[in-house]
Motif scaffolding. Structure first.
Motif, PDB file in Angstrom:
ATOM      1  N   ALA A 153       1.232  -1.012   0.163  1.00  0.00           N
ATOM      2  CA  ALA A 153      -0.008   0.112   0.841  1.00  0.00           C
ATOM      3  C   ALA A 153       0.844   1.017   0.157  1.00  0.00           C
ATOM      4  CB  ALA A 153      -0.856  -0.476   1.047  1.00  0.00           C
ATOM      5  N   ILE A 154       0.067   2.351  -1.184  1.00  0.00           N
ATOM      6  CA  ILE A 154       1.269   3.611  -0.752  1.00  0.00           C
ATOM      7  C   ILE A 154      -0.029   4.539  -0.481  1.00  0.00           C
ATOM      8  CG2 ILE A 154       2.808   2.727  -2.523  1.00  0.00           C
ATOM      9  CD1 ILE A 154       0.934   4.595  -4.686  1.00  0.00           C
ATOM     10  N   ASN A 155       1.274   5.576   0.142  1.00  0.00           N
ATOM     11  CA  ASN A 155       0.395   7.211   0.868  1.00  0.00           C
ATOM     12  C   ASN A 155       1.057   7.999  -0.605  1.00  0.00           C
ATOM     13  OD1 ASN A 155      -1.107   9.404   1.815  1.00  0.00           O
ATOM     14  ND2 ASN A 155       0.022   9.183   3.803  1.00  0.00           N
ATOM     15  N   VAL A 156      -0.237   8.302  -1.461  1.00  0.00           N
ATOM     16  CA  VAL A 156       0.727   8.989  -2.543  1.00  0.00           C
ATOM     17  C   VAL A 156       0.803  10.691  -1.969  1.00  0.00           C
ATOM     18  CG1 VAL A 156       0.977  10.431  -5.263  1.00  0.00           C
ATOM     19  CG2 VAL A 156      -0.124   7.520  -4.845  1.00  0.00           C
ATOM     20  N   GLN A 157      -0.289  11.076  -1.294  1.00  0.00           N
ATOM     21  CA  GLN A 157       0.036  12.289  -1.050  1.00  0.00           C
ATOM     22  C   GLN A 157      -0.368  13.312  -1.568  1.00  0.00           C
ATOM     23  OE1 GLN A 157       2.459  12.079   3.189  1.00  0.00           O
ATOM     24  NE2 GLN A 157       2.852  10.484   2.314  1.00  0.00           N
ATOM     25  N   GLY A 158       0.392  14.718  -1.277  1.00  0.00           N
ATOM     26  CA  GLY A 158       0.869  15.828  -2.035  1.00  0.00           C
ATOM     27  C   GLY A 158       1.241  15.775  -3.277  1.00  0.00           C
ATOM     28  N   GLY A 159       0.724  16.273  -4.546  1.00  0.00           N
ATOM     29  CA  GLY A 159       1.867  16.593  -5.703  1.00  0.00           C
ATOM     30  C   GLY A 159       2.021  17.873  -5.884  1.00  0.00           C
ATOM     31  N   GLY A 204      -0.023  11.626 -17.465  1.00  0.00           N
ATOM     32  CA  GLY A 204       0.364  11.826 -15.766  1.00  0.00           C
ATOM     33  C   GLY A 204      -0.942  11.097 -15.045  1.00  0.00           C
ATOM     34  N   VAL A 205      -0.299  11.632 -13.679  1.00  0.00           N
ATOM     35  CA  VAL A 205      -1.235  10.667 -12.258  1.00  0.00           C
ATOM     36  C   VAL A 205      -1.826  12.765 -12.064  1.00  0.00           C
ATOM     37  CG1 VAL A 205      -1.068  10.296 -10.459  1.00  0.00           C
ATOM     38  CG2 VAL A 205       0.005   8.856 -12.265  1.00  0.00           C
ATOM     39  N   GLU A 206      -2.921  12.878 -12.600  1.00  0.00           N
ATOM     40  CA  GLU A 206      -3.511  14.326 -11.413  1.00  0.00           C
ATOM     41  C   GLU A 206      -4.553  13.607  -9.657  1.00  0.00           C
ATOM     42  OE1 GLU A 206      -5.951  16.232 -14.249  1.00  0.00           O
ATOM     43  OE2 GLU A 206      -6.070  14.362 -15.874  1.00  0.00           O
ATOM     44  N   ASN A 207      -4.866  12.853  -9.865  1.00  0.00           N
ATOM     45  CA  ASN A 207      -5.321  12.744  -8.538  1.00  0.00           C
ATOM     46  C   ASN A 207      -4.969  11.327  -7.910  1.00  0.00           C
ATOM     47  OD1 ASN A 207      -6.686  15.020  -8.658  1.00  0.00           O
ATOM     48  ND2 ASN A 207      -8.056  14.372 -10.352  1.00  0.00           N
ATOM     49  N   PRO A 208      -4.023  10.807  -7.603  1.00  0.00           N
ATOM     50  CA  PRO A 208      -3.198   9.355  -7.158  1.00  0.00           C
ATOM     51  C   PRO A 208      -4.794   9.505  -6.321  1.00  0.00           C
ATOM     52  CG  PRO A 208      -1.922  10.940  -6.365  1.00  0.00           C
ATOM     53  CD  PRO A 208      -3.147  11.826  -7.392  1.00  0.00           C
ATOM     54  N   ASP A 209      -4.718   7.855  -6.128  1.00  0.00           N
ATOM     55  CA  ASP A 209      -5.685   6.532  -5.600  1.00  0.00           C
ATOM     56  C   ASP A 209      -4.892   5.602  -5.023  1.00  0.00           C
ATOM     57  OD1 ASP A 209      -5.735   5.052  -7.120  1.00  0.00           O
ATOM     58  OD2 ASP A 209      -7.706   5.099  -8.308  1.00  0.00           O
ATOM     59  N   GLY A 210      -3.676   5.813  -4.945  1.00  0.00           N
ATOM     60  CA  GLY A 210      -2.918   4.469  -4.592  1.00  0.00           C
ATOM     61  C   GLY A 210      -2.760   3.195  -4.880  1.00  0.00           C
ATOM     62  N   GLU A 220      -1.670   3.825  -8.345  1.00  0.00           N
ATOM     63  CA  GLU A 220      -0.584   3.561  -9.844  1.00  0.00           C
ATOM     64  C   GLU A 220       0.674   2.451  -9.719  1.00  0.00           C
ATOM     65  OE1 GLU A 220      -3.048   7.118  -8.489  1.00  0.00           O
ATOM     66  OE2 GLU A 220      -1.428   6.136  -7.131  1.00  0.00           O
ATOM     67  N   ARG A 221       0.496   2.655 -10.696  1.00  0.00           N
ATOM     68  CA  ARG A 221       1.766   1.742 -11.047  1.00  0.00           C
ATOM     69  C   ARG A 221       2.717   2.329 -11.590  1.00  0.00           C
ATOM     70  NH1 ARG A 221       1.232  -3.825  -9.776  1.00  0.00           N
ATOM     71  NH2 ARG A 221      -0.675  -4.576 -10.306  1.00  0.00           N
ATOM     72  N   ILE A 222       3.040   2.854 -11.589  1.00  0.00           N
ATOM     73  CA  ILE A 222       3.873   3.977 -12.263  1.00  0.00           C
ATOM     74  C   ILE A 222       3.846   5.662 -11.743  1.00  0.00           C
ATOM     75  CG2 ILE A 222       3.643   4.927 -14.583  1.00  0.00           C
ATOM     76  CD1 ILE A 222       6.136   5.070 -15.797  1.00  0.00           C
ATOM     77  N   LEU A 223       5.029   6.274 -11.251  1.00  0.00           N
ATOM     78  CA  LEU A 223       4.511   7.289  -9.963  1.00  0.00           C
ATOM     79  C   LEU A 223       6.381   8.128 -10.421  1.00  0.00           C
ATOM     80  CD1 LEU A 223       2.907   8.313  -8.450  1.00  0.00           C
ATOM     81  CD2 LEU A 223       3.547   7.690  -6.431  1.00  0.00           C
ATOM     82  N   THR A 224       6.149   9.966 -10.798  1.00  0.00           N
ATOM     83  CA  THR A 224       6.841  10.970 -10.892  1.00  0.00           C
ATOM     84  C   THR A 224       7.059  10.778  -9.486  1.00  0.00           C
ATOM     85  OG1 THR A 224       6.381  10.941 -12.926  1.00  0.00           O
ATOM     86  CG2 THR A 224       8.157  12.573 -12.195  1.00  0.00           C
ATOM     87  N   VAL A 225       7.847  11.360  -8.667  1.00  0.00           N
ATOM     88  CA  VAL A 225       8.250  11.022  -7.252  1.00  0.00           C
ATOM     89  C   VAL A 225       9.771  12.742  -7.122  1.00  0.00           C
ATOM     90  CG1 VAL A 225       7.008   9.278  -6.179  1.00  0.00           C
ATOM     91  CG2 VAL A 225       9.209   9.712  -6.690  1.00  0.00           C
ATOM     92  N   GLN A 226       9.354  13.271  -5.934  1.00  0.00           N
ATOM     93  CA  GLN A 226      10.466  13.926  -5.515  1.00  0.00           C
ATOM     94  C   GLN A 226      11.738  13.255  -5.040  1.00  0.00           C
ATOM     95  OE1 GLN A 226      11.671  18.280  -3.840  1.00  0.00           O
ATOM     96  NE2 GLN A 226      11.602  18.315  -5.999  1.00  0.00           N
TER      97      GLN A 226
END
Length: 284
Positions: free
Chosen positions: A35-41, A198-204, A206-212
Motif C-alpha cells: 500500500a502507498i500513500n501518495v499525498q500531495g502533488g 500522467g497522474v492527476e488524482n492519485p488513489d494508491g 498507481e503502477r508508475i509514479l513520478t516523485v521527488q
C-alpha cells in the motif's frame, strides 16, 4: 501465455513491452501485497515538502520470500553510493550476481525478452551466452568519474551520488528499503503539465509514479519509478529497449503513455549507462 513473440510484437516495441507486463506473474497487487500513500502533488522545482509521511505504508512479509525479490535484495548493498570510488566485487557478491541472472532467466519476462531479441538478431540464441551478455550490459564496471566506479545495475536500481546530486535510483524496492531505513525522504508526486496526462488524482493504485525525494542529504528533484513490478520485469523491459530500441522509446503499458530512455556507457558504448521511465506529460 506464450514466451514467444508474435509477428506483431516483433514489429512493435510497444506491443512487446505490454506483453512483458502481461507476463509478469511476480508483480505485486496494490492493496493486497503493498500500500502507498501518495499525498500531495508539486512541481519539480518547488522547495516545499508536499508529503509529511512515507510513500510506502507497507509491503507484505511474504513478498520477501519470492526468489527473485530475495536475490535482488541481496545485491543492493554491494555498491559504493558515491561515484569516483572504485567498485569491487567480493567472491560472495559475484556469486549473488550470478544467482540473480540465473534466477531471472527462469521467469517468463526474461525468457520472452531473450526470444524476441534472438528473433531480431540482437542477442545470441544460446542461453549461457545471453547470460554473459546480461552480465556485461548490467554488471561490468565502467568509468563515470574514475575507472570501475559504476555499472548499469548500480545506477538504475541502486542509485548513486555524483557532485552532490542523486542520479539513477529508479526502482521501487530500493526506494522502499531506503525509506524504511530513514534514508529517503519522500517529498510528494510531480503533477502533470496538463490535464489528462500522467497522474492527476492519485488513489494508491498507481503502477508508475513520478516523485521527488531526498536520499540522505542530497535532493533528486524528479524521478519516475514503476510501483510493485518484479525485478525480472524491469530487467527485461530495459534490456529489451536498450538492445531493440533507441535512446527514446515511446510505449503504452496499461493506461500509461511512457517514454523509456536508454543511454550508453562503457569504453565501447555497449553497456547500459542508464535506463528509466518517464510518464508522458510530466516535466522531467
Amino acid at each position: 501465455m506464450s514466451v514467444h513473440p508474435t509477428e506483431e510484437e516483433l514489429e512493435s516495441l510497444s506491443l512487446a513491452c505490454q506483453k512483458l507486463w502481461d507476463l509478469d506473474e511476480n508483480r505485486l497487487e496494490p492493496g493486497v501485497d503493498y500500500a502507498i500513500n501518495v499525498q500531495g502533488g508539486k512541481n519539480p522545482f518547488g522547495n516545499q515538502d508536499a508529503a509529511a509521511d512515507k510513500l510506502f505504508l507497507g509491503v507484505k512479509d511474504d513478498v520477501w520470500q519470492r526468489q527473485t525479490y530475495v536475490i535482488f535484495y541481496n545485491l543492493l548493498d554491494n555498491y559504493e553510493r558515491q561515484t569516483g570510488i572504485r567498485e569491487t566485487l567480493t567472491p560472495q557478491e559475484r556469486q549473488e550476481t550470478i544467482a540473480f541472472v540465473n534466477a531471472i532467466m527462469e521467469t517468463k519476462p526474461m525468457q520472452y525478452c531473450h526470444n524476441l531479441l534472438v528473433k531480431k538478431g540482437r542477442a545470441p540464441a544460446d542461453e549461457g551466452e545471453f547470460k554473459d551478455l546480461l552480465m556485461k550490459l548490467w554488471f561490468y564496471f565502467y568509468r563515470r568519474e574514475t575507472d570501475f566506479d559504476s555499472s548499469g545495475f548500480e545506477h538504475v536500481f541502486v542509485g548513486e551520488v555524483k557532485n552532490g546530486k542523486v542520479t539513477g535510483l529508479h526502482n521501487w524496492i530500493q526506494f522502499y528499503i531506503e525509506e524504511r531505513k530513514g534514508n529517503i525522504d519522500y517529498r510528494g508526486f510531480i503533477r502533470p503539465r496538463r490535464r489528462g496526462q500522467g497522474v492527476e488524482n492519485p488513489d494508491g493504485n498507481e503502477r508508475i509514479l513520478t516523485v521527488q525525494m531526498e536520499w540522505g542529504d542530497e535532493l533528486k528533484p524528479i524521478s519516475t519509478i514503476f510501483i510493485g513490478t518484479s525485478p525480472e520485469f524491469e530487467m527485461a523491459l530495459y534490456t529489451l529497449c536498450f538492445l531493440a530500441g533507441g535512446e527514446e522509446n515511446l510505449i503504452d503499458i496499461e493506461q500509461y503513455d511512457v517514454m523509456i530512455k536508454c543511454y550508453r556507457m562503457g569504453r565501447d558504448r555497449d553497456q547500459i549507462g542508464t535506463a528509466f521511465p518517464e510518464v508522458v506529460g510530466v516535466d522531467q
